[in-house]
Design a protein around this motif. Sequence first.
Motif, PDB file in Angstrom:
ATOM      1  N   GLU A 457      72.266  49.063  36.984  1.00 13.36           N
ATOM      2  CA  GLU A 457      70.565  49.400  36.863  1.00 13.36           C
ATOM      3  C   GLU A 457      70.193  50.386  35.795  1.00 13.36           C
ATOM      4  O   GLU A 457      68.531  50.568  36.003  1.00 13.36           O
ATOM      5  CB  GLU A 457      70.881  50.131  38.600  1.00 13.36           C
ATOM      6  N   GLU A 458      70.880  50.682  35.455  1.00 14.68           N
ATOM      7  CA  GLU A 458      70.526  52.058  34.398  1.00 14.68           C
ATOM      8  C   GLU A 458      70.177  51.235  33.005  1.00 14.68           C
ATOM      9  O   GLU A 458      69.211  51.792  32.591  1.00 14.68           O
ATOM     10  CB  GLU A 458      71.391  52.757  34.071  1.00 14.68           C
ATOM     11  N   ASN A 459      70.870  49.775  32.873  1.00 11.54           N
ATOM     12  CA  ASN A 459      70.542  49.454  31.624  1.00 11.54           C
ATOM     13  C   ASN A 459      69.918  48.298  31.313  1.00 11.54           C
ATOM     14  O   ASN A 459      70.592  47.385  31.335  1.00 11.54           O
ATOM     15  CB  ASN A 459      71.937  49.333  30.424  1.00 11.54           C
ATOM     16  N   PRO A 460      68.776  47.664  30.685  1.00  6.56           N
ATOM     17  CA  PRO A 460      67.599  46.590  31.435  1.00  6.56           C
ATOM     18  C   PRO A 460      68.713  45.874  29.829  1.00  6.56           C
ATOM     19  O   PRO A 460      68.739  44.147  30.924  1.00  6.56           O
ATOM     20  CB  PRO A 460      66.681  46.731  30.864  1.00  6.56           C
ATOM     21  N   GLU A 461      69.124  46.200  28.746  1.00  3.85           N
ATOM     22  CA  GLU A 461      70.855  45.365  28.373  1.00  3.85           C
ATOM     23  C   GLU A 461      71.204  44.763  29.124  1.00  3.85           C
ATOM     24  O   GLU A 461      71.373  43.534  28.573  1.00  3.85           O
ATOM     25  CB  GLU A 461      70.466  46.154  27.091  1.00  3.85           C
ATOM     26  N   LEU A 462      72.241  45.204  29.503  1.00  4.60           N
ATOM     27  CA  LEU A 462      73.093  45.228  29.840  1.00  4.60           C
ATOM     28  C   LEU A 462      73.387  44.239  30.805  1.00  4.60           C
ATOM     29  O   LEU A 462      73.864  43.313  30.591  1.00  4.60           O
ATOM     30  CB  LEU A 462      73.900  46.281  30.319  1.00  4.60           C
ATOM     31  N   ARG A 463      71.914  44.088  31.570  1.00  4.07           N
ATOM     32  CA  ARG A 463      71.900  42.978  32.704  1.00  4.07           C
ATOM     33  C   ARG A 463      71.623  41.784  32.123  1.00  4.07           C
ATOM     34  O   ARG A 463      71.129  41.276  33.234  1.00  4.07           O
ATOM     35  CB  ARG A 463      71.384  43.928  33.604  1.00  4.07           C
ATOM     36  N   PHE A 464      70.407  42.068  30.571  1.00  6.51           N
ATOM     37  CA  PHE A 464      70.143  40.647  30.727  1.00  6.51           C
ATOM     38  C   PHE A 464      70.488  38.872  30.630  1.00  6.51           C
ATOM     39  O   PHE A 464      70.539  38.046  30.724  1.00  6.51           O
ATOM     40  CB  PHE A 464      69.683  41.394  28.948  1.00  6.51           C
ATOM     41  N   ASN A 465      72.105  39.100  30.599  1.00 13.01           N
ATOM     42  CA  ASN A 465      73.567  37.622  30.339  1.00 13.01           C
ATOM     43  C   ASN A 465      73.379  38.236  31.287  1.00 13.01           C
ATOM     44  O   ASN A 465      74.269  36.833  31.634  1.00 13.01           O
ATOM     45  CB  ASN A 465      74.125  38.069  29.056  1.00 13.01           C
ATOM     46  N   VAL A 466      73.175  38.965  32.950  1.00  9.94           N
ATOM     47  CA  VAL A 466      74.149  38.234  33.875  1.00  9.94           C
ATOM     48  C   VAL A 466      73.058  37.995  34.730  1.00  9.94           C
ATOM     49  O   VAL A 466      71.912  38.217  35.026  1.00  9.94           O
ATOM     50  CB  VAL A 466      74.376  40.375  34.344  1.00  9.94           C
ATOM     51  N   SER A 467      73.931  37.387  35.416  1.00  7.39           N
ATOM     52  CA  SER A 467      73.055  36.609  36.630  1.00  7.39           C
ATOM     53  C   SER A 467      72.786  37.145  37.939  1.00  7.39           C
ATOM     54  O   SER A 467      74.242  37.417  38.775  1.00  7.39           O
ATOM     55  CB  SER A 467      74.098  35.592  37.293  1.00  7.39           C
ATOM     56  N   MET A 468      71.596  37.465  38.643  1.00 11.40           N
ATOM     57  CA  MET A 468      71.635  38.551  39.422  1.00 11.40           C
ATOM     58  C   MET A 468      70.389  37.973  40.328  1.00 11.40           C
ATOM     59  O   MET A 468      69.873  37.590  40.425  1.00 11.40           O
ATOM     60  CB  MET A 468      70.847  39.725  39.032  1.00 11.40           C
ATOM     61  N   TYR A 469      71.558  38.102  41.754  1.00 11.95           N
ATOM     62  CA  TYR A 469      70.617  37.142  42.944  1.00 11.95           C
ATOM     63  C   TYR A 469      70.287  38.630  43.810  1.00 11.95           C
ATOM     64  O   TYR A 469      70.829  39.214  44.323  1.00 11.95           O
ATOM     65  CB  TYR A 469      71.881  36.545  43.891  1.00 11.95           C
TER      66      TYR A 469
END
Length: 518
Positions: A457-469
């Motif tokens: 939630e805090e880091n947009p760069e961290l979730r860039f390669n994560v598929s979130m549904y």
Amino acid sequence: MSSVMDEQSGMFNVQQTIGSVLCCKCGVQMPPNHANMCVNCLRSEVDITEGLQKSIQIFYCPECTCYLQPPKTWIKAQWESKELLTFCIKRLKNLNKVKLKNAEFVWTEPHSKRIKVKLTVQAEVLNGAVLEQSYVVEFTVRDNLCESCSRFQANPDQWVASVQLRQHVSHRRTFFYLEQLILRHDAASRAIRIQQVDQGIDFFFGNKSHANAFVEFLRKVVPIEYRQDQQLVSHDVKSSLYNYKYTYSVKICPVCREDLVCLPSKVASGLGNLGPLVVCTKVSDNITLLDPRTLRCAFLDARQYWRSGFRSALTSRQLVKYFVFDVESPVVEATVGGQIYALSYVQIARESDIGKMFYVQTHLGHILKPGDQALGYDIYGANVNDNEMEKYRLSVKNGLPEAILIKKCYDEQRERKKKKSRNFKLKKLPIEMDDSRGRLDPERMDNEYEEFLRDLEENPELRFNVSMYENTEYEPSETASMTDGEGAPSVPLAELLSDLKISEKEEDDDEEEDDMAE
């Protein structure tokens, strides 16, 4: 042939007209060709698809969704994909006698065990005339388990290669992130079993090549070093055949994101006298190190890191909460790996000791303001067991900084909506728990997974390669924004994927509509 007078030049221009002839079979007027026959008569006289296969049988493994390419190669292909179309065309014999112009699937029911491909071919016929014709090839799909799947069906524990993934740290946040990368790239689809053990995960494969491909994937996403061992299982003396079991021991770099590192003098000088007190801001195939007092950064690949093999002086388990009382205007701003940092001076105090104030530099001047809370390393009161930091403490005239802030803290905002669900959800690998040694703590793992979700939630760069549904059970509160003020970070809806699932009720409705239509 006709002539027309050109008014400007006063000359005659001759216009060519296309002649037509009668078909020698049916007498229809047509453009002339080498056979002097129309297309319909030419097709009735000559069939260029004669001798070409119209039906063929292919074998399909329902466990791993692979198709058999004779003699022993299994190719993974999805339904009506380019890979499947290429596989079907390669299975056809005598196709080199004609020129293939187009190929496309003809829709069939997935459960019909039939694949139909419409081919358009060209060939020279009577007197050099070129004829184009389309025909449909029917592929009959027969279920047949591949060698690795049949071996697994007979004995699920009968594996050929295993990848033992380990990271010697006190948390599992790296494995939570790595699990999402594996799901996104479908890297563990060939694994016959996945087992969680203390400080790591074991992946079991039915083929050595599948384990090799998985290790190569790990090399591209995290800094690793590995060793391969093999054990003889059986030996046929007559045919000189050897059966081995292969084991890959993979070790992940112990330096994690948000760790504080005191670089050895040789490494610091090799990086342009960086630090030596640096913060690890990102771990991918490279390690990103940031000096929080100068905003200088450096990147280390796996080969450079394992050459020195330094460890973290302080880890995220030792973060201390601070209150921010004053923030000066930023002095310098810099962008490192897509993240913006601003160097400024702040006045802070530990939550456990409000009376003791510290005046330190930080790279978080762009997001901190008076009244905020921050998490950082308490170098002033910490008992650091690190030789490099002790050497640096003795060599520095002014001493070490009292604290190094790592990130902003949102605990108060999260307490207000503690019972509310998140607007996103993540998928998980089918991992089995191996608690034979009694070292797995489910409650601790839940807390670490919660911290991982907060990091996303805090880091947009961290979730860039994560598929979130998208979480369909999430209900946003209309009064939350009015009462909470500036809330904790959350994932925008634009970044979420819709998890497509067909419920049983919808399937029944579709079947009823089909029955009514019939």
